[in-house]
Design a protein around this motif. Sequence first.
Motif, PDB file in Angstrom:
ATOM      1  N   CYS A 173       0.846  -1.199   0.000  1.00  0.00           N
ATOM      2  CA  CYS A 173       0.000   0.000   0.000  1.00  0.00           C
ATOM      3  C   CYS A 173       0.878   1.244   0.000  1.00  0.00           C
ATOM      4  O   CYS A 173       2.020   1.209   0.469  1.00  0.00           O
TER       5      CYS A 173
ATOM      6  N   CYS B 290      -4.988   0.381  10.309  1.00  0.00           N
ATOM      7  CA  CYS B 290      -4.842  -0.761   9.408  1.00  0.00           C
ATOM      8  C   CYS B 290      -3.965  -1.851  10.040  1.00  0.00           C
ATOM      9  O   CYS B 290      -2.880  -1.568  10.551  1.00  0.00           O
TER      10      CYS B 290
ATOM     11  N   CYS C 267      -2.202   3.739   7.208  1.00  0.00           N
ATOM     12  CA  CYS C 267      -3.288   4.156   8.105  1.00  0.00           C
ATOM     13  C   CYS C 267      -3.084   3.554   9.496  1.00  0.00           C
ATOM     14  O   CYS C 267      -2.751   2.372   9.608  1.00  0.00           O
TER      15      CYS C 267
HETATM   16  S1  SF4 Z   1      -6.295   0.741   5.343  1.00  0.00           S
HETATM   17 FE1  SF4 Z   1      -4.309  -0.265   4.987  1.00  0.00          FE
HETATM   18  S2  SF4 Z   1      -4.496  -1.036   2.894  1.00  0.00           S
HETATM   19 FE2  SF4 Z   1      -6.093   0.506   3.131  1.00  0.00          FE
HETATM   20  S3  SF4 Z   1      -5.222   2.446   2.466  1.00  0.00           S
HETATM   21 FE3  SF4 Z   1      -4.840   2.312   4.646  1.00  0.00          FE
HETATM   22  S4  SF4 Z   1      -2.799   1.386   4.852  1.00  0.00           S
HETATM   23 FE4  SF4 Z   1      -3.544   0.997   2.789  1.00  0.00          FE
END
Ligand code: SF4
Length: 483
Positions: free
Chosen positions: A108, A115, A112
Amino acid sequence: MPLKEFLPDDTVKTCCKLESGLNLAVDGLRACTRGALMPPLFCNVEELSRGMITRDFIVGKRKEYIRMLNDDASDMDCKRCLMVEQKRYGDILFSGLGHIDLQHYSICNLRCTYCTYTREDLHLSEQYDALSVLKQFSQDDVQWNSHVDFAGGEPTLLENLEAYLDFFRTRRIRVLMHTNAVKFHQAIYDGISDGSIYWVITSVDAGTPSTFKALRGQDKYLRVIENLSRYAAAGSKGKGMLAVKYIFCDSNCGDDDITGFAYAMLALRPQQVWLTFDFTPLSSGRSGHDYSGQIEAYAKLYLLLKKHGIEAFHYYKEAIASVSKEGKDIMDQIMKAIERLGCDIPLDIPDLFFVDFRNNNISAGFDTDKFSVRPFKITHKGGQSERWSLAGKRILLAPACALTQNLLSDPEIQNAAWIGFVDRNPIQHGKTIEGRTIYGYETIGSLDIDAILVASPEKHRRDILDVVYKNSPDSVQIAEMVD
Ligand code: SF4
Ligand code: SF4
């Protein structure tokens, strides 16, 4: 002790995901992923990498896990899932391709804080050839309502994104594409435009660049908003759609973010806005987490959008609240907060409704006739109620979904002279549900219809009524199902 074998007439506990779902995850293959609940793996990554996984193997695992679900001595998360239902064993088709979750990579371009991949510092490229697993299933195995949650990781970083999209288009599987929109992808824009991508879903989770950067690890707020403008424009062509999501976390509940996000949505005009929560405390078993700040912020944002003509969808209700008791309790608290704060906010002042510049409509409520089943009755707009006979009538059910499929078993609907379905998504057109064809809305005028019965999931209700009214001759009676 060996698991019990069933006879066709036995009634068993089952669930649609165990019967036909596939979650292609970074740690292997399983039936589904439901956030707080996790069914056991069919096989791990090593077994998948060896390319040994066949359709027969998957069918065998589905049978085994449904036997486990019905076995008192076995333990599995599915036993705590609210999706479990009872069914005649002989009616289960183990070889179907229903709901697919595509998450076999975790690379990615964001980080986040909520996440799992960020928390575990797990940024894996494709772990196995997921396309070859999907290709084990033929076109005949694809169920009429088959769809894929194309997630990850970030799909726009896949080199072979187009190959996946091509597979889903040719197999006629609806695509729900979860992208963070940091990188614009022409194939996504084209998929929304022609409807081969049904939904693009992007979490924004902030109304200010600083919160976006702090929460999602990169200073990309403005770029994301710009890319979403393009996807929203593609969605305004009437086939695929863009949904923008706000995931409430502890760090994005301030008034600046709520206001900034609300006005960004009024400017962008995605086809829908979805509100939800960070599920992490629930899925990691941290019961007792204090959600009060998030619940208050959720209610404020919902009401601010509503005041200006956007009805946000309670995504949380469909996700975690449908499988977990704690999730359901939180949803109840949200509804109470909306009711409490809503008492002081006028929500029906037309001057405060922002016109949707993309389709020039003011979002407004629909006042339709309502129908209910068993007994089959219609309540007219004026409030007068009566029995309703469909005998000899030609009817369409809108949209093609589980709710309208269930209506096929109603004795009054079976009395109709002719029945078809109508749906927005071109991928569905020409498919059949129990022998009834799915048509596009633009064909309503040529089908010589007497009535259209609308029974839609909450999040599609406005869009469906809007398109039904736009495409129906005045002579067609339109009625919406009530519980
Ligand atoms: S939730 Fe995880 S996979 Fe989705 S954009 Fe954020 S970092 Fe990337
Ligand atoms: S967790 Fe729930 S939805 Fe998933 S396979 Fe098990 S019973 Fe079905």
